[in-house]
Scaffold this active site. Structure first.
Site, PDB file in Angstrom:
ATOM      1  N   ASP A  23      46.816 -11.655   9.025  1.00 44.50           N
ATOM      2  CA  ASP A  23      47.549 -12.922   8.926  1.00 44.50           C
ATOM      3  C   ASP A  23      47.863 -13.417  10.340  1.00 44.50           C
ATOM      4  O   ASP A  23      48.344 -12.634  11.164  1.00 44.50           O
ATOM      5  CB  ASP A  23      48.840 -12.660   8.128  1.00 44.50           C
ATOM      6  CG  ASP A  23      49.715 -13.892   8.023  1.00 44.50           C
ATOM      7  OD1 ASP A  23      49.185 -15.011   8.206  1.00 44.50           O
ATOM      8  OD2 ASP A  23      50.917 -13.737   7.745  1.00 44.50           O
ATOM      9  N   ASP A  31      44.143 -14.810   7.038  1.00 43.65           N
ATOM     10  CA  ASP A  31      43.527 -16.126   7.221  1.00 43.65           C
ATOM     11  C   ASP A  31      42.437 -16.072   8.294  1.00 43.65           C
ATOM     12  O   ASP A  31      42.216 -15.029   8.918  1.00 43.65           O
ATOM     13  CB  ASP A  31      44.607 -17.162   7.565  1.00 43.65           C
ATOM     14  CG  ASP A  31      45.537 -16.670   8.681  1.00 43.65           C
ATOM     15  OD1 ASP A  31      45.039 -15.978   9.588  1.00 43.65           O
ATOM     16  OD2 ASP A  31      46.749 -16.965   8.629  1.00 43.65           O
ATOM     17  N   ASP A 100      30.413 -16.036   0.761  1.00 47.32           N
ATOM     18  CA  ASP A 100      30.384 -15.734  -0.666  1.00 47.32           C
ATOM     19  C   ASP A 100      29.973 -17.011  -1.397  1.00 47.32           C
ATOM     20  O   ASP A 100      30.469 -18.090  -1.086  1.00 47.32           O
ATOM     21  CB  ASP A 100      31.778 -15.286  -1.127  1.00 47.32           C
ATOM     22  CG  ASP A 100      31.714 -14.102  -2.070  1.00 47.32           C
ATOM     23  OD1 ASP A 100      31.109 -14.256  -3.135  1.00 47.32           O
ATOM     24  OD2 ASP A 100      32.277 -13.043  -1.736  1.00 47.32           O
ATOM     25  N   ASP A 208      27.837 -14.133  -5.974  1.00 46.76           N
ATOM     26  CA  ASP A 208      28.738 -13.553  -6.969  1.00 46.76           C
ATOM     27  C   ASP A 208      28.107 -13.559  -8.372  1.00 46.76           C
ATOM     28  O   ASP A 208      27.627 -14.605  -8.831  1.00 46.76           O
ATOM     29  CB  ASP A 208      30.016 -14.401  -6.982  1.00 46.76           C
ATOM     30  CG  ASP A 208      31.141 -13.787  -7.774  1.00 46.76           C
ATOM     31  OD1 ASP A 208      31.697 -12.785  -7.326  1.00 46.76           O
ATOM     32  OD2 ASP A 208      31.472 -14.332  -8.854  1.00 46.76           O
ATOM     33  N   GLU A 271      24.920 -10.115  -6.234  1.00 48.03           N
ATOM     34  CA  GLU A 271      25.744  -9.160  -6.994  1.00 48.03           C
ATOM     35  C   GLU A 271      25.295  -9.211  -8.452  1.00 48.03           C
ATOM     36  O   GLU A 271      25.290 -10.284  -9.063  1.00 48.03           O
ATOM     37  CB  GLU A 271      27.223  -9.529  -6.883  1.00 48.03           C
ATOM     38  CG  GLU A 271      28.115  -8.470  -7.504  1.00 48.03           C
ATOM     39  CD  GLU A 271      29.445  -8.981  -8.027  1.00 48.03           C
ATOM     40  OE1 GLU A 271      30.374  -8.184  -8.142  1.00 48.03           O
ATOM     41  OE2 GLU A 271      29.551 -10.187  -8.343  1.00 48.03           O
ATOM     42  N   HIS A 343      35.982  -5.148  -2.636  1.00 50.27           N
ATOM     43  CA  HIS A 343      37.291  -5.647  -3.078  1.00 50.27           C
ATOM     44  C   HIS A 343      37.508  -5.457  -4.577  1.00 50.27           C
ATOM     45  O   HIS A 343      38.582  -5.769  -5.075  1.00 50.27           O
ATOM     46  CB  HIS A 343      37.413  -7.129  -2.715  1.00 50.27           C
ATOM     47  CG  HIS A 343      36.416  -7.976  -3.445  1.00 50.27           C
ATOM     48  ND1 HIS A 343      35.054  -7.894  -3.217  1.00 50.27           N
ATOM     49  CD2 HIS A 343      36.564  -8.899  -4.422  1.00 50.27           C
ATOM     50  CE1 HIS A 343      34.418  -8.732  -4.015  1.00 50.27           C
ATOM     51  NE2 HIS A 343      35.311  -9.357  -4.769  1.00 50.27           N
ATOM     52  N   ASP A 344      36.497  -4.986  -5.312  1.00 53.77           N
ATOM     53  CA  ASP A 344      36.632  -4.768  -6.755  1.00 53.77           C
ATOM     54  C   ASP A 344      36.727  -3.289  -7.125  1.00 53.77           C
ATOM     55  O   ASP A 344      36.857  -2.965  -8.312  1.00 53.77           O
ATOM     56  CB  ASP A 344      35.417  -5.349  -7.496  1.00 53.77           C
ATOM     57  CG  ASP A 344      35.343  -6.857  -7.390  1.00 53.77           C
ATOM     58  OD1 ASP A 344      36.395  -7.502  -7.264  1.00 53.77           O
ATOM     59  OD2 ASP A 344      34.218  -7.392  -7.440  1.00 53.77           O
TER      60      ASP A 344
HETATM   61  C1  NOJ Z   1      32.761 -10.599  -8.893  1.00 54.20           C
HETATM   62  C2  NOJ Z   1      33.749 -10.623  -7.763  1.00 54.20           C
HETATM   63  O1  NOJ Z   1      33.411  -9.624  -6.844  1.00 54.20           O
HETATM   64  C3  NOJ Z   1      35.114 -10.436  -8.370  1.00 54.20           C
HETATM   65  O2  NOJ Z   1      36.108 -10.212  -7.411  1.00 54.20           O
HETATM   66  C4  NOJ Z   1      35.420 -11.647  -9.215  1.00 54.20           C
HETATM   67  O3  NOJ Z   1      36.636 -11.445  -9.881  1.00 54.20           O
HETATM   68  C5  NOJ Z   1      34.324 -11.894 -10.236  1.00 54.20           C
HETATM   69  N1  NOJ Z   1      33.009 -11.742  -9.714  1.00 54.20           N
HETATM   70  C6  NOJ Z   1      34.426 -13.297 -10.763  1.00 54.20           C
HETATM   71  O4  NOJ Z   1      34.074 -14.206  -9.745  1.00 54.20           O
END
Ligand code: NOJ
Length: 570
Positions: A23, A31, A100, A208, A271, A343-344
């Site tokens: 930040d 940011d 992305d 994505d 992805e 991040h998932d």
């Molecule tokens: C995959 C992304 O990596 C995830 O973070 C997101 O919630 C879903 N696609 C929907 O966009």
């Protein structure tokens, strides 16, 4: 591989999740100004590419994966001018910037959707998936949804628009309506937007859930129910939207319309949840001009049963069988991406390693060695390079992620024990990956001068970048060595792959070979000690190229969480 292999075979990508990176203005949310401040950290680590999770204007229902304007930057993250500055700053350091691209769906606040929902006569009415209630049911009745599909974020994939009297499809949150890629106007609007970003100087896209853009729609426009999901009033719709009938056609069209003839060296990574290795061969075959590599999900789906909320221990042989199949399947055609974290996913050191004080450093460096020595392009997720671990979430109030919160509400409403649901969230929630990057040992870990949007992991006092940067034994220093090895040794980038000891429960070993040169990689993914004399005699005599433990040890014994990269001697 052609005589002059693509640049990304030698590259390492670093993912920045901007909200949690740094930040710069004290509002507690990372940011672009913060990324600019930390550009030298990325250059020092030695990575080649930064993949930036979404920074576009967004209501933030899914932390930016719900985009309301594809052409601008959300004031929360900064401005277009700062993004230009970031592109320049990264390019000046020899790094590329990959954006992305979230085009399976938009935000429900995107003007396209607002126009589409405004009336059945709207010129954009068909830009999204609008369908009447199921035959014989009235709109809004339970079970009236056009199909029985379960959303990735709990509940049905259909939301009723009262005014229009129809449902719209959202595979993710209800604030993320799916775009209708059957409509050529949608596709051409997306391609024009992508060309705009390339003209601005970005170096590619991480796409994505791109294998969800083609839905299996019948000639009469209907979509089919999926098989029922045990214990839920919904079905599994994935058969109708993962790698649907027109997916290759759409990606090839995108390639022609956006990338073909582009003079820059781009990176295109798709992805693709649920993608098989056979499908990945098609997606990544350069002759077909679709994408350079895909993110597949097999190895991050081995430690749970029917859903990620039913975790179970990983069996080493499953991991080896999976990685081995992908290495073999993409050996002659296509290319792998390699990741543990993003991040998932929960943090790799907590999930696949051992985050106890005794083994955290050793297991983090062991996992990194294993990953980076495979054939493919490695991805480092922010904080992975310093061994960041899962967070000690106390109660449901500590979680922020829409997926976790929706799951908790749905599971508790269905009578599950809240403590058991919380236990699964602690292990698998995406928020584990989203706590702020730990830059130093100060109260907010150097992430912000304000109140962080999600609590900093209290272990930041000990586990932080400042403490590791000058320490040659650190997880950070080990990542630097691995990245340098890929840059300098063609066997790491291009050598073939042979799995050894496929049945062993703790040792993970393989060879890489190229033009008469070879590397032997031996990793101990456990806390026992393993004599190597009988199992892998060639490892005992070999020369150590890179090890993860600080002293060399006995070449005939692999210690807990030890990883060795060896050069066999003849
Ligand atoms: C995959 C992304 O990596 C995830 O973070 C997101 O919630 C879903 N696609 C929907 O966009």
């Amino acid at each position: 591989m052609p005589a002059d292999p693509p640049w990304w075979t030698r590259a390492v990508v670093y993912q920045v999740y901007p909200r949690s990176f740094q930040d710069s203005d004290g509002d507690g949310i990372g940011d672009l100004g913060g990324i600019l401040q930390r550009a030298d950290h990325l250059a020092d680590l030695g990575v080649d590419v930064v993949w930036l999770s979404p920074i576009y204007p967004s209501p933030q229902a899914d932390n930016g994966y719900d985009i309301s304007d594809y052409t601008d930057v959300d004031p929360l993250f900064g401005s277009l001018a700062q993004l230009d500055e970031l592109i320049t700053a990264l390019h000046a350091r020899g790094l590329k910037l990959v954006m992305d691209l979230v085009v399976n769906h938009t935000s429900d606040r995107h003007p396209w959707f607002e126009e589409s929902r405004a009336s059945r006569a709207s010129p954009k009415r068909d830009w999204y998936w609008w369908r009447p209630p199921r035959e014989g049911r009235a709109a809004g009745q339970p079970g009236a949804e056009p199909t029985n599909w379960h959303s990735y974020f709990s509940g049905p994939t259909w939301e009723l628009d009262e005014a229009r009297g129809e449902y719209y499809l959202h595979l993710f949150a209800r604030e993320q309506p799916d775009l209708n890629w059957e409509n050529p106007e949608v596709r051409h609007a997306v391609y024009a937007m992508m060309r705009g970003w390339l003209d601005r100087g970005v170096d590619g896209f991480r796409m994505d859930v791109i294998n969800m853009i083609s839905k299996d729609v019948a000639p009469d426009g209907s979509l089919r129910d999926g098989p029922p999901l045990p214990g839920l009033p919904y079905g599994d719709g994935t058969g109708s939207f993962l790698c649907g009938p027109r997916i290759h056609e759409f990606l090839q069209e995108m390639h022609r319309e956006v990338f073909a003839g582009h003079p820059e060296q781009l990176l295109l990574v798709g992805e693709m949840p649920g993608v098989t290795v056979e499908q990945a061969r098609l997606f990544t075959d350069p002759a077909r001009a679709e994408v350079d590599m895909v993110f597949q999900f097999e190895h991050v789906g081995l430690d749970f049963d029917e859903s990620k909320w039913r975790p179970r221990p990983l069996r080493m042989r499953d991991l080896k069988a999976s990685f081995g199949r992908w290495q073999a399947g993409l050996a002659d055609v296509g290319w792998n991406s390699l990741y543990w974290d993003n991040h998932d996913q929960p943090r790799a050191v907590s999930r696949f390693g051992d985050d106890s004080p005794r083994y955290r450093r050793d297991s983090a460096t062991c996992l990194a060695t294993l990953l980076h020595l495979h054939r493919g392009t490695p991805y480092v997720y922010q904080g992975e390079e310093i061994g960041m671990a899962n967070a000690p979430f106390d109660s449901i109030d500590d979680f922020r992620d829409v997926e976790s919160l929706n799951h908790f509400a749905q599971a508790v409403a269905h009578g599950e024990d809240p403590e058991a649901v919380l236990a699964a969230l602690r292990r698998m929630s995406r928020d584990n990956a989203r706590t702020p990057v730990q830059w130093d040992g100060s109260p907010s870990a150097g992430f912000t001068t304000g109140t962080p949007w999600i609590p900093v992991n209290p272990d930041a006092t000990e586990w932080n970048a400042a403490a590791q940067r000058a320490d040659p034994a650190s997880v950070f220093a080990h990542h630097k060595r691995l990245i340098t090895l890929r840059h300098t040794d063609p066997v790491v980038a291009l050598g073939d792959f042979t799995m050894l000891l496929p049945e062993h429960d703790e040792l993970y070993a393989f060879t890489r070979r190229l033009d008469g040169a070879a590397l032997l990689v031996v990793c101990n993914l456990g806390a026992s000690t393993h004599p190597l004399g009988e199992l892998l005699p060639e490892a005992v005599a070999a020369e150590l190229v890179l090890g993860n433990l600080t002293d060399d040890g006995d070449p005939a014994v692999l210690r807990p969480w030890e990883a060795r990269v060896l050069r066999p001697v003849d």
